[in-house]
Scaffold this motif. Structure first.
Motif, PDB file in Angstrom:
ATOM      1  N   ASP A 123       0.855  -1.185   0.000  1.00  0.00           N
ATOM      2  CA  ASP A 123       0.000   0.000   0.000  1.00  0.00           C
ATOM      3  C   ASP A 123       0.897   1.243   0.000  1.00  0.00           C
ATOM      4  O   ASP A 123       1.635   1.492   0.958  1.00  0.00           O
ATOM      5  CB  ASP A 123      -0.899  -0.012   1.232  1.00  0.00           C
ATOM      6  CG  ASP A 123      -1.857   1.143   1.238  1.00  0.00           C
ATOM      7  OD1 ASP A 123      -1.424   2.273   1.562  1.00  0.00           O
ATOM      8  OD2 ASP A 123      -3.035   0.928   0.904  1.00  0.00           O
ATOM      9  N   ASN A 131       0.304   3.965   2.898  1.00  0.00           N
ATOM     10  CA  ASN A 131       0.856   3.535   4.196  1.00  0.00           C
ATOM     11  C   ASN A 131       2.375   3.521   4.179  1.00  0.00           C
ATOM     12  O   ASN A 131       3.016   3.956   5.137  1.00  0.00           O
ATOM     13  CB  ASN A 131       0.334   2.150   4.576  1.00  0.00           C
ATOM     14  CG  ASN A 131      -1.118   2.167   4.994  1.00  0.00           C
ATOM     15  OD1 ASN A 131      -1.655   3.195   5.387  1.00  0.00           O
ATOM     16  ND2 ASN A 131      -1.770   1.025   4.878  1.00  0.00           N
ATOM     17  N   ASP A 181      -3.751   6.134  -3.814  1.00  0.00           N
ATOM     18  CA  ASP A 181      -4.376   5.170  -2.919  1.00  0.00           C
ATOM     19  C   ASP A 181      -4.425   3.823  -3.633  1.00  0.00           C
ATOM     20  O   ASP A 181      -5.482   3.333  -4.006  1.00  0.00           O
ATOM     21  CB  ASP A 181      -5.780   5.636  -2.529  1.00  0.00           C
ATOM     22  CG  ASP A 181      -6.408   4.737  -1.472  1.00  0.00           C
ATOM     23  OD1 ASP A 181      -5.661   4.059  -0.747  1.00  0.00           O
ATOM     24  OD2 ASP A 181      -7.656   4.712  -1.384  1.00  0.00           O
ATOM     25  N   GLN A 206      -2.156  -0.148  -4.327  1.00  0.00           N
ATOM     26  CA  GLN A 206      -1.144  -1.115  -3.915  1.00  0.00           C
ATOM     27  C   GLN A 206      -0.340  -1.490  -5.151  1.00  0.00           C
ATOM     28  O   GLN A 206      -0.894  -1.768  -6.213  1.00  0.00           O
ATOM     29  CB  GLN A 206      -1.786  -2.374  -3.334  1.00  0.00           C
ATOM     30  CG  GLN A 206      -2.459  -2.150  -2.015  1.00  0.00           C
ATOM     31  CD  GLN A 206      -3.016  -3.451  -1.452  1.00  0.00           C
ATOM     32  OE1 GLN A 206      -3.268  -4.412  -2.175  1.00  0.00           O
ATOM     33  NE2 GLN A 206      -3.211  -3.481  -0.147  1.00  0.00           N
ATOM     34  N   LYS A 236      -7.796  -4.201  -6.380  1.00  0.00           N
ATOM     35  CA  LYS A 236      -8.478  -4.020  -5.087  1.00  0.00           C
ATOM     36  C   LYS A 236      -9.628  -4.966  -4.947  1.00  0.00           C
ATOM     37  O   LYS A 236     -10.233  -5.394  -5.842  1.00  0.00           O
ATOM     38  CB  LYS A 236      -8.957  -2.588  -4.955  1.00  0.00           C
ATOM     39  CG  LYS A 236      -7.822  -1.630  -4.739  1.00  0.00           C
ATOM     40  CD  LYS A 236      -8.363  -0.270  -4.400  1.00  0.00           C
ATOM     41  CE  LYS A 236      -7.211   0.643  -4.047  1.00  0.00           C
ATOM     42  NZ  LYS A 236      -7.640   1.906  -3.550  1.00  0.00           N
TER      43      LYS A 236
END
Length: 158
Positions: free
Chosen positions: A25, A28, A49, A51, A158
């Motif tokens: 991610d 993060n 936003d 991954q 996602k």
């Protein structure tokens, strides 16, 4: 000293390719990297936003090196922005930028314009991107500083 040791360890671990990819991610990861670097009065904007499939430890080193580079070569209140590109992501800042004539040289091992720099950081960034099978390109940012565009990345669904 810790940064130097981390850079040297990453340089030793980075091979020709990365075999263990996992969804990472980026929002993060960016937040964690920001905490690991002395950011003084700098600010961070994250405009992604997603991954990405990557080796998390190597990707963390890449982000930390680019964030540290922006702060070391910009002002103490530099703004760093992370965002999405078609097939990748970018990290840019509003610092002084990188002269066109230096944009190829900055990735060479040992190249540094900093008084106390040893020239490992951006060389490691290039090695990490290539080990993932990605490409990296430096250009001027929309903020007026340097922009590092990393393309060829595969995003996790996602």
């Amino acid at each position: 000293m810790r940064s130097l040791i981390d850079d040297l360890l990453t340089l030793g671990r980075t091979g020709d390719s990365v075999s263990e990819l996992e969804p990472v991610d980026l929002a993060n990861l960016t937040a964690n990297c920001w905490k690991n670097v002395d950011t003084a009065g700098a600010s961070l904007t994250t405009e992604i936003d997603r991954q990405v499939l990557a080796d998390q430890n190597l990707l963390q080193q890449l982000f930390e090196n680019l964030i540290r580079n922006a702060i070391d070569h910009g002002s103490p209140d530099v703004t760093v922005e992370i965002g999405e590109l078609d097939g990748g992501f970018y990290i840019e800042d509003d610092g002084p930028g990188i002269a066109d004539k230096e944009q190829d040289a900055i990735f060479e091992l040992g190249y540094s314009t900093a008084e106390n720099g040893i020239g490992l950081g951006l060389s490691i960034v290039k090695q990490v991107t290539h080990a993932h099978g990605w490409d990296i390109h430096v250009t001027d940012s929309s903020l007026g500083g340097a922009r590092f565009e990393i393309t060829g990345a595969e995003f996790a669904h996602k």
